[in-house]
Structure formats: C-alpha cells, structure tokens
Motif scaffolding. Structure first.
Motif, PDB file in Angstrom:
ATOM      1  N   THR A 140      80.565  90.885  -5.682  1.00 40.29           N
ATOM      2  CA  THR A 140      80.365  89.526  -5.219  1.00 40.29           C
ATOM      3  C   THR A 140      80.271  89.469  -3.704  1.00 40.29           C
ATOM      4  OG1 THR A 140      81.411  87.333  -5.123  1.00 40.29           O
ATOM      5  CG2 THR A 140      82.890  89.214  -5.296  1.00 40.29           C
ATOM      6  N   ALA A 141      79.557  88.468  -3.210  1.00 42.17           N
ATOM      7  CA  ALA A 141      79.485  88.249  -1.763  1.00 42.17           C
ATOM      8  C   ALA A 141      80.870  87.963  -1.186  1.00 42.17           C
ATOM      9  CB  ALA A 141      78.532  87.096  -1.459  1.00 42.17           C
ATOM     10  N   PHE A 142      81.757  87.409  -2.008  1.00 43.05           N
ATOM     11  CA  PHE A 142      83.117  87.121  -1.538  1.00 43.05           C
ATOM     12  C   PHE A 142      83.907  88.401  -1.263  1.00 43.05           C
ATOM     13  CE2 PHE A 142      82.267  83.195  -4.101  1.00 43.05           C
ATOM     14  CZ  PHE A 142      82.279  82.298  -3.037  1.00 43.05           C
ATOM     15  N   GLY A 143      83.436  89.542  -1.735  1.00 40.31           N
ATOM     16  CA  GLY A 143      84.123  90.808  -1.526  1.00 40.31           C
ATOM     17  C   GLY A 143      84.257  91.209  -0.072  1.00 40.31           C
ATOM     18  N   VAL A 144      83.426  90.652   0.810  1.00 38.50           N
ATOM     19  CA  VAL A 144      83.519  91.030   2.224  1.00 38.50           C
ATOM     20  C   VAL A 144      84.874  90.673   2.818  1.00 38.50           C
ATOM     21  CG1 VAL A 144      81.011  90.984   2.611  1.00 38.50           C
ATOM     22  CG2 VAL A 144      82.380  88.927   3.097  1.00 38.50           C
TER      23      VAL A 144
END
Length: 165
Positions: A103-107
C-alpha cells in the motif's frame, strides 16, 4: 517494529487528514478486492514494490486495472536497470507490510527513505483513492492531495507520473 493501522490513523489525524476505513475479509489480489465494488467508492489501487539491479527500491501505486509495462517502466521512474519485484523480506523491512497488503500508506514505515514513491497521474485525477491501511483486512479512502501530503510528511516526495498504459 512496523506501525499499526491505529498508529497510521493517529498520524493522519495529527496532520488533519480525514479518512474513512471499511473492514472486510482479507484480500490478497485485485481480483478478490473487486468483489467490494459498489460498496467502497473511489479509485482502487494496486501497488508494485520494485527494485533495480543496484538495490534501489520503488513503490508504484496505480489504479487497480492499470496496465504497467515492467520492461520499460525503469526508464520512467529513474531506475538504474530493468526492474523486478522486491522480495518479501525487503517489503517488510522497508514498508512494514506483507505481500497482499502492499500500500501507498506503507511509506510511513520507511523511515530511512529507502523507497522512492511513484503515484500514477491517472490515479491522482480521482476524488477518492483507496488503499489498505497496512493490513489487507480493511480499505482506507483518502483524497489524492491528502495522500501526497501524508507521503511528504513521512519524508517521501512522491513523483506523479503517467505510469499506466
């Protein structure tokens, strides 16, 4: 230790970013997630965790049905060579997620800035973007501008590029 969904939501809240999240059974593929269409509005995503031969890592986030040419994407994203998928160990080390929950939230977990974030231009043209909140048992909806603001707050300045075919 990787951040939890609750820590992600607290981080977003501290930034003044409103999101909505819906719980659901685990989803491992785009095909499985398409069963939820109509229940969760907005553009759903697929995420590619890629690496080049110099161990540069990239998180490419596109619309769920967007075709990505893996043979030529390296030229677009600034990779040192053709890319391949990063292994599950690096995925956990850098983004704090397992395959099926990318997911993009993983950053938020990439505190060392090891991963370059890429957002597809077409994806960013929608009012709502959906992604897993670090686990594949929920989907979080966020405005595209807020997704960019979130990424920047984690130390990642996402490149917005025409990735899809």
């Amino acid at each position: 230790m990787p951040k939890t969904p609750d820590e992600l939501f607290a981080f977003l809240s501290a930034l003044g970013i409103g999101v909505t999240t819906r719980q659901h059974p685990p989803l491992y593929t785009v095909a499985e997630s398409q069963a939820l269409r109509g229940e969760i509005s907005g553009r759903h995503t697929k995420n590619l965790f890629l690496k080049d031969k110099k161990d540069n890592f990239f998180l490419v986030t596109v619309g769920e049905d967007t075709q990505v040419d893996l043979k030529s994407i390296h030229q677009l994203i600034g990779a040192a060579s053709r890319v391949s998928f990063g292994n599950p160990e690096k995925l956990m080390d850098y983004l704090g997620v397992v395959p099926g929950a990318v997911t993009a939230f993983g950053v938020i977990n990439d505190e060392g800035g090891q991963v370059k974030a890429i957002l597809d231009e077409e994806l960013m043209s929608h009012d709502i973007v959906n992604g897993h909140p670090l686990v594949n048992t929920a989907t979080t909806s966020i405005a595209p501008g807020d997704l960019v603001r979130f990424m920047r707050a984690t130390g990642h300045d996402p490149a917005i590029l025409k990735v899809g075919q």
